[in-house]
Design a protein around this motif. Sequence first.
Motif, PDB file in Angstrom:
ATOM      1  N   LEU A   1     -17.998 -19.061  -3.161  1.00  0.00           N
ATOM      2  CA  LEU A   1     -16.591 -18.695  -3.331  1.00  0.00           C
ATOM      3  C   LEU A   1     -16.153 -18.788  -4.792  1.00  0.00           C
ATOM      4  O   LEU A   1     -14.986 -18.586  -5.110  1.00  0.00           O
TER       5      LEU A   1
ATOM      6  N   ARG B   1     -11.380 -19.069  -8.773  1.00  0.00           N
ATOM      7  CA  ARG B   1     -11.727 -19.169  -7.353  1.00  0.00           C
ATOM      8  C   ARG B   1     -10.674 -18.525  -6.458  1.00  0.00           C
ATOM      9  O   ARG B   1     -11.006 -17.741  -5.583  1.00  0.00           O
ATOM     10  N   SER B   2      -9.402 -18.848  -6.655  1.00  0.00           N
ATOM     11  CA  SER B   2      -8.354 -18.291  -5.788  1.00  0.00           C
ATOM     12  C   SER B   2      -8.250 -16.777  -5.953  1.00  0.00           C
ATOM     13  O   SER B   2      -8.024 -16.061  -4.986  1.00  0.00           O
ATOM     14  N   ASN B   3      -8.449 -16.278  -7.141  1.00  0.00           N
ATOM     15  CA  ASN B   3      -8.430 -14.827  -7.356  1.00  0.00           C
ATOM     16  C   ASN B   3      -9.610 -14.169  -6.648  1.00  0.00           C
ATOM     17  O   ASN B   3      -9.474 -13.116  -6.026  1.00  0.00           O
TER      18      ASN B   3
ATOM     19  N   ILE C   1     -11.216 -15.310  -3.997  1.00  0.00           N
ATOM     20  CA  ILE C   1     -10.955 -15.384  -2.555  1.00  0.00           C
ATOM     21  C   ILE C   1      -9.982 -14.284  -2.151  1.00  0.00           C
ATOM     22  O   ILE C   1     -10.167 -13.634  -1.117  1.00  0.00           O
ATOM     23  N   HIS C   2      -8.966 -14.041  -2.961  1.00  0.00           N
ATOM     24  CA  HIS C   2      -8.010 -12.960  -2.687  1.00  0.00           C
ATOM     25  C   HIS C   2      -8.726 -11.596  -2.689  1.00  0.00           C
ATOM     26  O   HIS C   2      -8.507 -10.766  -1.812  1.00  0.00           O
TER      27      HIS C   2
ATOM     28  N   ARG D   1     -10.765 -11.223   0.505  1.00  0.00           N
ATOM     29  CA  ARG D   1      -9.921 -10.903   1.665  1.00  0.00           C
ATOM     30  C   ARG D   1      -9.507  -9.435   1.629  1.00  0.00           C
ATOM     31  O   ARG D   1      -9.556  -8.745   2.640  1.00  0.00           O
TER      32      ARG D   1
ATOM     33  N   ARG E   1     -13.959 -18.587   7.490  1.00  0.00           N
ATOM     34  CA  ARG E   1     -12.829 -19.455   7.151  1.00  0.00           C
ATOM     35  C   ARG E   1     -12.665 -19.608   5.636  1.00  0.00           C
ATOM     36  O   ARG E   1     -12.009 -20.531   5.169  1.00  0.00           O
ATOM     37  N   PHE E   2     -13.248 -18.692   4.859  1.00  0.00           N
ATOM     38  CA  PHE E   2     -13.255 -18.811   3.406  1.00  0.00           C
ATOM     39  C   PHE E   2     -11.867 -18.884   2.793  1.00  0.00           C
ATOM     40  O   PHE E   2     -11.681 -19.468   1.731  1.00  0.00           O
ATOM     41  N   ASP E   3     -10.851 -18.288   3.438  1.00  0.00           N
ATOM     42  CA  ASP E   3      -9.510 -18.317   2.860  1.00  0.00           C
ATOM     43  C   ASP E   3      -8.570 -19.292   3.566  1.00  0.00           C
ATOM     44  O   ASP E   3      -7.361 -19.251   3.378  1.00  0.00           O
ATOM     45  N   ASP E   4      -9.132 -20.223   4.358  1.00  0.00           N
ATOM     46  CA  ASP E   4      -8.331 -21.299   4.942  1.00  0.00           C
ATOM     47  C   ASP E   4      -7.833 -22.221   3.830  1.00  0.00           C
ATOM     48  O   ASP E   4      -8.410 -22.258   2.735  1.00  0.00           O
TER      49      ASP E   4
ATOM     50  N   PRO F   1     -11.194 -24.498   2.954  1.00  0.00           N
ATOM     51  CA  PRO F   1     -12.365 -23.732   3.384  1.00  0.00           C
ATOM     52  C   PRO F   1     -13.602 -24.617   3.495  1.00  0.00           C
ATOM     53  O   PRO F   1     -13.687 -25.665   2.865  1.00  0.00           O
TER      54      PRO F   1
END
Length: 185
Positions: free
Chosen positions: A6, A16-18, A20-21, A24, A137-140, A143
């Motif tokens: 991730l 990381r958050s970008n 994951i976005h 998705r 569940r990668f965007d929980d 995760p």
Amino acid sequence: MPLDLLAPQTGQDELRSNYIHQLRQTIDAYLPSFIFVGEALQNALDAVRQSAVPSGGHIIDVTLDFDNRRVTVSDTGDGFPDAPNLLFLGGGRKVGQKLAGMIGVGLKVVLFSTSDFTLRSRREDGSTRIDISDACRFDDAEPPNIALPDTDHLPQDAEPLPGCGTFISYTFPPANGKDGVPERY
């Protein structure tokens, strides 16, 4: 050092958050039928097209287990490369090649849409295997740990496939939200 699937650039948690976005958005752009079997089958077709073995001797096997939401696709191509970067968006090598797959994101879409994912490969230079659970569940908010033990190589397969090729098996989470799995699948 483990390779976090991730976080494509080690040490850059702010990306990381970008990532994951982006993951998705990529998954949401696919039709469910392509995620279910189309992408894995496309990769198998590409593998046998690119194989060093002359055409005519290849087999692609697809098994659909609807009761258990499990798909298995295997081929007798050259085997999935020992290249962990191919498990990240943007890590594909299909650009400019005449293949069924266009940009090399399909395997990642399958991986991150499934609750259990196994990829086994046997090549002339060795055998590898990865088993990943709960990647869907990668965007929980919290995760699961989705990491490989090495940044340069995929883990070795202790019981290699009988011949060159790739074996992919994956299970989709229940569509009704049982077991705490999100209903979007």
